[in-house]
Design a protein around this motif. Structure first.
Motif, PDB file in Angstrom:
ATOM      1  N   ARG A  41      47.397  34.871  41.275  1.00 24.91           N
ATOM      2  CA  ARG A  41      46.870  34.830  40.151  1.00 24.91           C
ATOM      3  C   ARG A  41      45.513  34.979  39.758  1.00 24.91           C
ATOM      4  O   ARG A  41      45.028  35.499  38.976  1.00 24.91           O
ATOM      5  CB  ARG A  41      47.686  33.659  39.510  1.00 24.91           C
ATOM      6  CG  ARG A  41      48.987  33.463  39.036  1.00 24.91           C
ATOM      7  CD  ARG A  41      49.589  32.601  38.105  1.00 24.91           C
ATOM      8  NE  ARG A  41      49.058  31.339  38.589  1.00 24.91           N
ATOM      9  CZ  ARG A  41      49.585  30.499  39.117  1.00 24.91           C
ATOM     10  NH1 ARG A  41      50.820  30.863  39.669  1.00 24.91           N
ATOM     11  NH2 ARG A  41      49.209  29.265  39.638  1.00 24.91           N
ATOM     12  N   LYS A  42      44.656  34.160  40.815  1.00 24.35           N
ATOM     13  CA  LYS A  42      43.442  33.978  40.685  1.00 24.35           C
ATOM     14  C   LYS A  42      42.846  35.284  40.861  1.00 24.35           C
ATOM     15  O   LYS A  42      41.896  35.929  40.238  1.00 24.35           O
ATOM     16  CB  LYS A  42      42.805  33.054  41.677  1.00 24.35           C
ATOM     17  CG  LYS A  42      42.932  31.758  41.326  1.00 24.35           C
ATOM     18  CD  LYS A  42      42.105  30.962  42.212  1.00 24.35           C
ATOM     19  CE  LYS A  42      41.860  29.353  41.902  1.00 24.35           C
ATOM     20  NZ  LYS A  42      41.186  28.554  42.713  1.00 24.35           N
ATOM     21  N   LYS A  87      43.285  37.838  38.034  1.00 24.33           N
ATOM     22  CA  LYS A  87      42.499  37.287  36.640  1.00 24.33           C
ATOM     23  C   LYS A  87      41.143  37.574  36.905  1.00 24.33           C
ATOM     24  O   LYS A  87      40.579  38.122  35.971  1.00 24.33           O
ATOM     25  CB  LYS A  87      42.543  35.786  36.757  1.00 24.33           C
ATOM     26  CG  LYS A  87      41.805  35.148  35.477  1.00 24.33           C
ATOM     27  CD  LYS A  87      42.400  35.228  34.287  1.00 24.33           C
ATOM     28  CE  LYS A  87      41.763  34.630  33.300  1.00 24.33           C
ATOM     29  NZ  LYS A  87      42.021  34.745  31.846  1.00 24.33           N
ATOM     30  N   ARG A  88      40.489  37.741  38.226  1.00 20.28           N
ATOM     31  CA  ARG A  88      39.075  38.020  38.583  1.00 20.28           C
ATOM     32  C   ARG A  88      39.204  39.591  38.285  1.00 20.28           C
ATOM     33  O   ARG A  88      38.002  39.882  37.760  1.00 20.28           O
ATOM     34  CB  ARG A  88      38.904  37.379  39.822  1.00 20.28           C
ATOM     35  CG  ARG A  88      37.487  37.214  40.276  1.00 20.28           C
ATOM     36  CD  ARG A  88      37.187  37.187  41.609  1.00 20.28           C
ATOM     37  NE  ARG A  88      37.916  35.664  41.894  1.00 20.28           N
ATOM     38  CZ  ARG A  88      38.767  35.499  43.046  1.00 20.28           C
ATOM     39  NH1 ARG A  88      38.742  36.452  43.713  1.00 20.28           N
ATOM     40  NH2 ARG A  88      39.333  34.195  42.998  1.00 20.28           N
ATOM     41  N   LYS A 114      40.735  41.526  36.271  1.00 17.92           N
ATOM     42  CA  LYS A 114      41.024  41.825  35.150  1.00 17.92           C
ATOM     43  C   LYS A 114      39.712  41.567  34.395  1.00 17.92           C
ATOM     44  O   LYS A 114      39.186  42.324  33.347  1.00 17.92           O
ATOM     45  CB  LYS A 114      42.106  40.998  34.508  1.00 17.92           C
ATOM     46  CG  LYS A 114      43.502  41.634  34.478  1.00 17.92           C
ATOM     47  CD  LYS A 114      44.376  40.899  33.663  1.00 17.92           C
ATOM     48  CE  LYS A 114      46.077  41.321  33.798  1.00 17.92           C
ATOM     49  NZ  LYS A 114      46.936  40.624  33.012  1.00 17.92           N
ATOM     50  N   VAL A 115      39.050  40.353  34.586  1.00 16.86           N
ATOM     51  CA  VAL A 115      37.811  40.059  33.938  1.00 16.86           C
ATOM     52  C   VAL A 115      36.742  40.980  34.304  1.00 16.86           C
ATOM     53  O   VAL A 115      36.065  41.356  33.355  1.00 16.86           O
ATOM     54  CB  VAL A 115      37.291  38.483  34.552  1.00 16.86           C
ATOM     55  CG1 VAL A 115      35.946  38.179  33.785  1.00 16.86           C
ATOM     56  CG2 VAL A 115      38.257  37.320  33.940  1.00 16.86           C
TER      57      VAL A 115
END
Length: 95
Positions: A65-66, A69-70, A72-73
């Motif tokens: 997930r991390k 998320k990274r 996507k950001v």
């Protein structure tokens, strides 16, 4: 390995016979001692295989997930940067 351990401790014992430590004579505050004991009791972990497997799975999912998320950001930042660049080019196109 055991020989090294024994040798190391014998060496430490030989060196420490003539020295007295201040920490051994110093008493620990009872409240501090109680807090330390409470922390150690609180940190006791259940060591069942199923529990460990679940924890490991949770950690792996957390890492995934991390990383997603990274990613996507970073993609969003790149998109906004390119959008900003294209707007700047559009403004200067008419000159």
């Amino acid at each position: 390995m055991i020989y090294q351990y024994v040798l190391h401790h014998q060496l430490l014992d030989n060196l420490s016979h003539g020295l007295k430590s201040e920490y051994k004579d110093k008493k620990i505050n009872p409240k501090r001692l109680q807090r330390m004991i409470h922390r150690q009791v609180k940190d006791v972990k259940i060591t069942k295989k199923s529990y460990e497997a679940m924890k490991q799975l949770q950690e792996e999912n957390k890492d995934k997930r991390k990383s997603l998320k990274r990613k996507k950001v970073k993609e969003k930042q790149e998109y906004l940067y390119s959008l900003k660049r294209s707007k700047k080019k559009e403004k200067h196109k008419g000159r």
